[in-house]
Scaffold this motif. Structure first.
Motif, PDB file in Angstrom:
ATOM      1  N   TYR A  70     -14.024   0.660   4.952  1.00  0.00           N
ATOM      2  CA  TYR A  70     -13.172  -0.789   4.768  1.00  0.00           C
ATOM      3  C   TYR A  70     -12.249  -0.783   3.698  1.00  0.00           C
ATOM      4  O   TYR A  70     -12.852  -0.313   2.471  1.00  0.00           O
ATOM      5  N   GLY A  96     -10.023  -3.077   1.188  1.00  0.00           N
ATOM      6  CA  GLY A  96      -9.731  -4.349   1.168  1.00  0.00           C
ATOM      7  C   GLY A  96      -8.817  -4.542  -0.239  1.00  0.00           C
ATOM      8  O   GLY A  96      -8.748  -3.915  -1.258  1.00  0.00           O
ATOM      9  N   SER A 107     -14.982 -10.253   6.255  1.00  0.00           N
ATOM     10  CA  SER A 107     -14.928  -9.300   7.410  1.00  0.00           C
ATOM     11  C   SER A 107     -16.174  -9.124   8.248  1.00  0.00           C
ATOM     12  O   SER A 107     -17.187  -8.848   7.604  1.00  0.00           O
ATOM     13  N   GLU A 136      -3.168  -1.721  -0.370  1.00  0.00           N
ATOM     14  CA  GLU A 136      -4.365  -1.749   0.646  1.00  0.00           C
ATOM     15  C   GLU A 136      -3.916  -0.906   1.731  1.00  0.00           C
ATOM     16  O   GLU A 136      -4.705   0.190   2.092  1.00  0.00           O
ATOM     17  N   PHE A 191      -8.922  -1.860   7.962  1.00  0.00           N
ATOM     18  CA  PHE A 191      -8.052  -2.730   6.846  1.00  0.00           C
ATOM     19  C   PHE A 191      -7.615  -3.979   7.654  1.00  0.00           C
ATOM     20  O   PHE A 191      -7.141  -3.949   8.858  1.00  0.00           O
ATOM     21  N   ASN A 192      -7.157  -5.033   7.061  1.00  0.00           N
ATOM     22  CA  ASN A 192      -6.382  -6.102   7.608  1.00  0.00           C
ATOM     23  C   ASN A 192      -4.905  -5.900   7.445  1.00  0.00           C
ATOM     24  O   ASN A 192      -4.044  -5.974   6.551  1.00  0.00           O
TER      25      ASN A 192
END
Length: 116
Positions: free
Chosen positions: A39, A41, A68, A99, A115-116
């Motif tokens: 992940y 971030g 998350s 990111e 990832f967002n």
């Protein structure tokens, strides 16, 4: 007042995320199972503080969930060797871009990345 600094961080995820989470699997067709699931971030906290927030299901003062669910359920530990080369960033927009760039770079290296 000091300017906010954002840091990019990487959390290693348990490989079960790949078999149990359909959206994670769909986002990572390049994954061959050899490297880790990750992940990526960004945070204005330290990476250690941010990982703790993810694991405890942190909510802000307005009650918004800022953790998350993937990291909460599958997060193991930080991987500083994958992000320590990135200096703190003072622009939130630039940090979000970094990111994404790091996440895509890690995918190209055959990691499975969220990832967002």
């Amino acid at each position: 007042m000091a300017k906010t600094e954002y840091r990019i961080y990487v959390v290693e995820l348990h490989k079960k995320v790949y078999t149990e989470h359909r959206r994670f699997r769909a986002a990572n067709p390049q994954f061959n199972g050899v490297l880790e699931c990750l992940y990526v971030g960004m945070t204005s906290k330290t990476p250690k503080e941010r990982l703790k927030q993810h694991k405890t299901g942190y909510r802000n003062s307005k009650g918004h969930n800022l953790s998350s669910s993937i990291v909460k359920k599958y997060g193991s530990y930080l991987r500083p060797s994958l992000y320590n080369h990135i200096d703190p960033i003072t622009s939130r927009a630039e940090a979000l871009k970094m990111e994404e760039l790091l996440a895509l770079e890690l995918r190209r290296k055959k990691y499975a990345v969220w990832f967002n």
